[in-house]
Design an enzyme around this catalytic site. Structure first.
Site, PDB file in Angstrom:
ATOM      1  CB  ILE A 187      -7.437 -11.268 -13.598  1.00  0.00           C
ATOM      2  CG1 ILE A 187      -6.068 -11.135 -13.579  1.00  0.00           C
ATOM      3  CG2 ILE A 187      -8.295 -10.975 -14.861  1.00  0.00           C
ATOM      4  CD1 ILE A 187      -5.574 -12.370 -14.662  1.00  0.00           C
ATOM      5  CG  MET A 199      -1.141  -7.871  -6.751  1.00  0.00           C
ATOM      6  SD  MET A 199      -0.475  -6.761  -8.220  1.00  0.00           S
ATOM      7  CE  MET A 199       0.826  -7.939  -8.868  1.00  0.00           C
ATOM      8  N   GLY A 246       0.842  -1.153  -0.088  1.00  0.00           N
ATOM      9  CA  GLY A 246       0.013  -0.164  -0.026  1.00  0.00           C
ATOM     10  C   GLY A 246       0.735   1.300  -0.053  1.00  0.00           C
ATOM     11  CG  HIS A 301       1.545  -2.598 -15.517  1.00  0.00           C
ATOM     12  ND1 HIS A 301       1.259  -3.977 -14.878  1.00  0.00           N
ATOM     13  CD2 HIS A 301       2.464  -2.973 -16.274  1.00  0.00           C
ATOM     14  CE1 HIS A 301       2.051  -5.006 -15.253  1.00  0.00           C
ATOM     15  NE2 HIS A 301       2.925  -4.329 -16.271  1.00  0.00           N
ATOM     16  NE  ARG A 348     -11.862 -15.307 -12.830  1.00  0.00           N
ATOM     17  CZ  ARG A 348     -11.816 -14.106 -13.659  1.00  0.00           C
ATOM     18  NH1 ARG A 348     -11.299 -12.835 -13.194  1.00  0.00           N
ATOM     19  NH2 ARG A 348     -12.034 -14.199 -14.841  1.00  0.00           N
ATOM     20  CD  GLU A 372      -5.610  -5.521 -24.490  1.00  0.00           C
ATOM     21  OE1 GLU A 372      -4.439  -5.953 -24.891  1.00  0.00           O
ATOM     22  OE2 GLU A 372      -6.315  -4.820 -25.182  1.00  0.00           O
ATOM     23  CG  LEU A 373      -3.982  -8.419 -17.327  1.00  0.00           C
ATOM     24  CD1 LEU A 373      -4.442  -8.244 -15.951  1.00  0.00           C
ATOM     25  CD2 LEU A 373      -3.181  -9.943 -17.231  1.00  0.00           C
TER      26      LEU A 373
HETATM   27  C1  GAR Z   1       3.272  -1.198  -7.628  1.00  0.00           C
HETATM   28  O1  GAR Z   1       4.318  -1.253  -7.915  1.00  0.00           O
HETATM   29  C2  GAR Z   1       2.197  -1.210  -8.770  1.00  0.00           C
HETATM   30  O2  GAR Z   1       2.594  -0.705  -9.899  1.00  0.00           O
HETATM   31  C3  GAR Z   1       2.005  -2.865  -9.092  1.00  0.00           C
HETATM   32  O3  GAR Z   1       1.915  -3.205  -7.559  1.00  0.00           O
HETATM   33  C4  GAR Z   1       2.572  -2.524  -6.822  1.00  0.00           C
HETATM   34  C5  GAR Z   1       1.905  -2.169  -5.427  1.00  0.00           C
HETATM   35  O4  GAR Z   1       2.566  -1.526  -4.593  1.00  0.00           O
HETATM   36  N1  GAR Z   1       0.683  -3.062  -9.602  1.00  0.00           N
HETATM   37  C6  GAR Z   1       0.761  -4.374 -10.313  1.00  0.00           C
HETATM   38  O5  GAR Z   1       1.603  -4.936 -10.650  1.00  0.00           O
HETATM   39  C7  GAR Z   1      -0.467  -4.409 -11.040  1.00  0.00           C
HETATM   40  N2  GAR Z   1      -0.490  -5.125 -12.190  1.00  0.00           N
HETATM   41  P1  GAR Z   1       2.081  -0.732  -3.229  1.00  0.00           P
HETATM   42  O6  GAR Z   1       1.188  -1.812  -2.542  1.00  0.00           O
HETATM   43  O7  GAR Z   1       3.373  -0.603  -2.340  1.00  0.00           O
HETATM   44  O8  GAR Z   1       1.402   0.555  -3.820  1.00  0.00           O
END
Ligand code: GAR
Length: 218
Positions: free
Chosen positions: A93, A91, A13, A110, A66, A144-145
């Site tokens: 889908i 995290m 977070g 991302h 899901r 789309e992912l």
């Molecule tokens: C971040 O780096 C974000 O870009 C990535 O998860 C991390 C969360 O960090 N998101 C993905 O990979 C989504 N596909 P945080 O919990 O410290 O904010």
């Protein structure tokens, strides 16, 4: 009236914290109504509680599939009638039904310069490829992912002695600047999605806005 935001997260977070800090500093005209996670033990939920922000978990373990989990998540989010749903390290889908529900008002960050490196382990993969430019992308969420319309990107260098951790940390620090900035555009009505096309300040955005950070500070 301030812009109502629900933040979805699965992990530490740190993006949530950066957004909350910008709000508390008066840099972001939003109200974070809740932090919502699929993981009851996500550190991001603890961060929310410590800031007096409602923390909610909707665990997939409590649902048979899901579709039913996403429906419960949808109902949990709907309670706050958000103007914007912000995915900050969520995290899982989403189902199509979930995406449709929040179409035009859900964004994601991302850790790569999309469309390069969709999916997982983006830092490891660019190091293996010997890439020299990396970063993060904010985009609208579609079915789309990692494929929705791009809004903005922050570019950071890959340095010769980087490992996965040092590179991830550099990208993270850039994320903490880029994401609050873009949420601010949405909150002030500058950023909209019209007919699937991103508009900024009333004009179609032909390329994502690019910021460059050699090494951003938190
Ligand atoms: C971040 O780096 C974000 O870009 C990535 O998860 C991390 C969360 O960090 N998101 C993905 O990979 C989504 N596909 P945080 O919990 O410290 O904010």
């Amino acid at each position: 009236m301030s812009h109502r935001v629900v933040i979805l997260l699965s992990g530490s977070g740190s993006n949530f914290a950066a957004i909350a800090q910008a709000m508390r500093d008066g840099r972001l005209p939003i109200e974070i109504c809740a932090a919502v996670s699929d993981r009851p033990d996500a550190y991001g939920l603890e961060r929310a509680r410590s800031l007096g922000i409602t923390a909610v978990s909707v665990s997939p373990k409590d649902f048979p599939d899901r579709a039913s989990h996403d429906r419960a998540l949808m109902a949990a989010i709907d309670e706050y009638t958000p103007d914007l749903v912000v995915c900050a390290g969520y995290m899982r889908i989403f189902t199509g039904e979930f995406v449709q529900r929040f179409a035009d008002r859900m964004i994601n960050i991302h850790p790569s310069l999309l469309p390069a490196y969709k999916g997982l382990h983006t830092h490891r993969r660019i190091l293996e490829d010997g890439g020299t430019q990396h970063g993060c992308t904010v985009h609208y969420v579609t079915e789309e992912l990692d494929g929705g319309p791009l809004v903005g990107q922050a570019v950071v260098p890959v340095l010769p002695d980087d490992n996965e951790d040092t590179l991830a940390a550099r990208v993270h620090r850039a994320e903490h600047h880029l994401y609050p900035e873009i949420i601010g555009w949405h909150a002030t009505g500058r950023l909209t999605l019209i007919g699937g096309a991103v508009h900024l300040d009333g004009a179609p955005l032909l390329q994502p806005v690019r910021r460059s950070y050699v090494d951003a500070q938190d």
